[in-house]
Design a protein around this motif. Structure first.
Motif, PDB file in Angstrom:
ATOM      1  N   SER A  23       8.713   8.015 -11.807  1.00 41.10           N
ATOM      2  CA  SER A  23       7.617   7.069 -11.603  1.00 41.10           C
ATOM      3  C   SER A  23       7.170   7.021 -10.145  1.00 41.10           C
ATOM      4  O   SER A  23       7.905   7.376  -9.221  1.00 41.10           O
ATOM      5  N   VAL A  24       5.930   6.563  -9.996  1.00 39.33           N
ATOM      6  CA  VAL A  24       5.341   6.297  -8.690  1.00 39.33           C
ATOM      7  C   VAL A  24       4.886   4.844  -8.732  1.00 39.33           C
ATOM      8  O   VAL A  24       4.075   4.464  -9.583  1.00 39.33           O
ATOM      9  N   VAL A  25       5.441   4.036  -7.837  1.00 39.05           N
ATOM     10  CA  VAL A  25       5.114   2.613  -7.803  1.00 39.05           C
ATOM     11  C   VAL A  25       4.246   2.337  -6.580  1.00 39.05           C
ATOM     12  O   VAL A  25       4.608   2.706  -5.460  1.00 39.05           O
ATOM     13  N   LEU A  26       3.107   1.710  -6.816  1.00 35.85           N
ATOM     14  CA  LEU A  26       2.247   1.249  -5.732  1.00 35.85           C
ATOM     15  C   LEU A  26       2.735  -0.131  -5.335  1.00 35.85           C
ATOM     16  O   LEU A  26       2.722  -1.062  -6.147  1.00 35.85           O
ATOM     17  N   LEU A  27       3.206  -0.268  -4.114  1.00 35.96           N
ATOM     18  CA  LEU A  27       3.734  -1.536  -3.622  1.00 35.96           C
ATOM     19  C   LEU A  27       2.577  -2.433  -3.190  1.00 35.96           C
ATOM     20  O   LEU A  27       1.758  -2.032  -2.357  1.00 35.96           O
ATOM     21  N   CYS A  28       2.510  -3.616  -3.766  1.00 33.16           N
ATOM     22  CA  CYS A  28       1.434  -4.566  -3.432  1.00 33.16           C
ATOM     23  C   CYS A  28       1.891  -5.636  -2.456  1.00 33.16           C
ATOM     24  O   CYS A  28       1.089  -6.176  -1.706  1.00 33.16           O
ATOM     25  N   ASP A  29       3.192  -5.945  -2.476  1.00 32.72           N
ATOM     26  CA  ASP A  29       3.712  -6.976  -1.584  1.00 32.72           C
ATOM     27  C   ASP A  29       5.192  -6.710  -1.355  1.00 32.72           C
ATOM     28  O   ASP A  29       5.917  -6.344  -2.285  1.00 32.72           O
ATOM     29  N   HIS A  30       5.626  -6.883  -0.120  1.00 30.82           N
ATOM     30  CA  HIS A  30       7.039  -6.736   0.234  1.00 30.82           C
ATOM     31  C   HIS A  30       7.311  -7.700   1.376  1.00 30.82           C
ATOM     32  O   HIS A  30       6.727  -7.587   2.452  1.00 30.82           O
ATOM     33  N   ASN A  31       8.168  -8.698   1.099  1.00 29.90           N
ATOM     34  CA  ASN A  31       8.504  -9.673   2.134  1.00 29.90           C
ATOM     35  C   ASN A  31       9.930 -10.180   1.913  1.00 29.90           C
ATOM     36  O   ASN A  31      10.641  -9.655   1.057  1.00 29.90           O
ATOM     37  N   ALA A  32      10.327 -11.195   2.660  1.00 32.83           N
ATOM     38  CA  ALA A  32      11.702 -11.702   2.589  1.00 32.83           C
ATOM     39  C   ALA A  32      12.061 -12.255   1.210  1.00 32.83           C
ATOM     40  O   ALA A  32      13.221 -12.241   0.813  1.00 32.83           O
ATOM     41  N   GLU A  33      11.061 -12.736   0.467  1.00 33.43           N
ATOM     42  CA  GLU A  33      11.332 -13.305  -0.859  1.00 33.43           C
ATOM     43  C   GLU A  33      11.465 -12.245  -1.952  1.00 33.43           C
ATOM     44  O   GLU A  33      11.990 -12.508  -3.021  1.00 33.43           O
ATOM     45  N   GLN A  81      -6.445  -6.876   0.058  1.00 35.21           N
ATOM     46  CA  GLN A  81      -6.400  -5.510   0.575  1.00 35.21           C
ATOM     47  C   GLN A  81      -4.953  -5.077   0.756  1.00 35.21           C
ATOM     48  O   GLN A  81      -4.167  -5.756   1.414  1.00 35.21           O
ATOM     49  N   ILE A  82      -4.617  -3.919   0.140  1.00 35.04           N
ATOM     50  CA  ILE A  82      -3.248  -3.414   0.261  1.00 35.04           C
ATOM     51  C   ILE A  82      -3.218  -1.993   0.835  1.00 35.04           C
ATOM     52  O   ILE A  82      -2.159  -1.395   0.941  1.00 35.04           O
ATOM     53  N   GLY A 100       0.800  -1.219   0.000  1.00 37.50           N
ATOM     54  CA  GLY A 100       0.000   0.000   0.000  1.00 37.50           C
ATOM     55  C   GLY A 100       0.836   1.274   0.000  1.00 37.50           C
ATOM     56  O   GLY A 100       0.320   2.342  -0.286  1.00 37.50           O
ATOM     57  N   ASP A 101       2.137   1.149   0.303  1.00 30.87           N
ATOM     58  CA  ASP A 101       3.022   2.312   0.258  1.00 30.87           C
ATOM     59  C   ASP A 101       3.326   2.674  -1.189  1.00 30.87           C
ATOM     60  O   ASP A 101       3.207   1.842  -2.096  1.00 30.87           O
ATOM     61  N   LEU A 102       3.749   3.902  -1.377  1.00 29.81           N
ATOM     62  CA  LEU A 102       4.164   4.365  -2.691  1.00 29.81           C
ATOM     63  C   LEU A 102       5.669   4.547  -2.696  1.00 29.81           C
ATOM     64  O   LEU A 102       6.246   5.044  -1.727  1.00 29.81           O
ATOM     65  N   LEU A 103       6.290   4.135  -3.777  1.00 22.11           N
ATOM     66  CA  LEU A 103       7.714   4.359  -3.983  1.00 22.11           C
ATOM     67  C   LEU A 103       7.829   5.419  -5.068  1.00 22.11           C
ATOM     68  O   LEU A 103       7.349   5.224  -6.184  1.00 22.11           O
ATOM     69  N   ILE A 104       8.424   6.540  -4.730  1.00 19.50           N
ATOM     70  CA  ILE A 104       8.584   7.645  -5.668  1.00 19.50           C
ATOM     71  C   ILE A 104      10.043   7.647  -6.116  1.00 19.50           C
ATOM     72  O   ILE A 104      10.949   7.704  -5.280  1.00 19.50           O
ATOM     73  N   SER A 105      10.257   7.566  -7.422  1.00 14.96           N
ATOM     74  CA  SER A 105      11.642   7.548  -7.903  1.00 14.96           C
ATOM     75  C   SER A 105      12.290   8.898  -7.620  1.00 14.96           C
ATOM     76  O   SER A 105      11.673   9.942  -7.772  1.00 14.96           O
TER      77      SER A 105
END
Length: 189
Positions: A29-39, A94-95, A12-17
């Protein structure tokens, strides 16, 4: 040497280049993060329109002349979507507070055909942005990305792709507000 604190992104966070990033896949770019985990990590560039329209790639939605975005450089032969509001589709993940990733595509098509789901709250993507284990964390510590934890809502989809990157940085204030006005090519300044 003191180690710099790097915030941990979550779904749900945004990554702004950052404004100096020269990778053509992610410039401004603006990236909407859908998943972030150890993998690894997964998301969609939400402000890079493709040359395709939804009615050109989904036969059942040939009546919808809707913009499709380039979600990223990975698997650009796949179609993905996110939507804002209450959960409307089975299988949606839900993100964010009112932000959903994917779900039953046939159900989506049916709702759009019936007009029971507002097309303006849905954003479609070809391809996605992906990072292997630890790759996004490394890029964050190298200041490639600026983490923005602003909630995505329907108004976020109303900005033009060019406006979104600047608007998010300006809203973050301080040094980020200054970065928002940095020229794309400083040599032309």
């Amino acid at each position: 040497m003191e180690k710099k604190f790097t915030p941990t992104p979550t779904a749900g966070d945004l990554l702004i280049s950052e404004p100096f990033l020269q990778d053509q896949n992610f410039v401004r770019s603006v990236v909407l993060l859908c998943d972030h985990n150890a993998e690894g990590s997964f998301g969609f560039v939400i402000n890079k329109p493709s040359i395709l329209r939804l009615n050109e790639i989904v036969d059942d939605l040939d009546f919808l002349d809707k913009e499709v975005f380039v979600g990223g450089p990975v698997e650009q032969n796949t179609l993905h979507f996110v939507y804002v509001g209450e959960k409307e589709l089975e299988g949606s993940i839900q993100i964010g507070e009112h932000l959903w990733w994917g779900g039953d595509f046939e159900q989506l098509v049916s709702k759009l055909k019936l007009g029971s789901m507002n097309i303006d709250v849905v954003r479609f993507f070809i391809g996605y942005s992906g990072w292997g284990a630890g790759q996004l964390s490394d890029e964050m510590s190298e200041d490639t990305w600026i983490l923005c934890q602003e909630n995505i809502d329907e108004s976020s989809f109303s900005f033009t792709p060019e406006e979104l990157w600047k608007s998010l940085l300006k809203n973050m204030g301080g040094e980020f507000k200054l970065l928002a006005n940095y020229p794309l090519d400083p040599r032309l300044n």
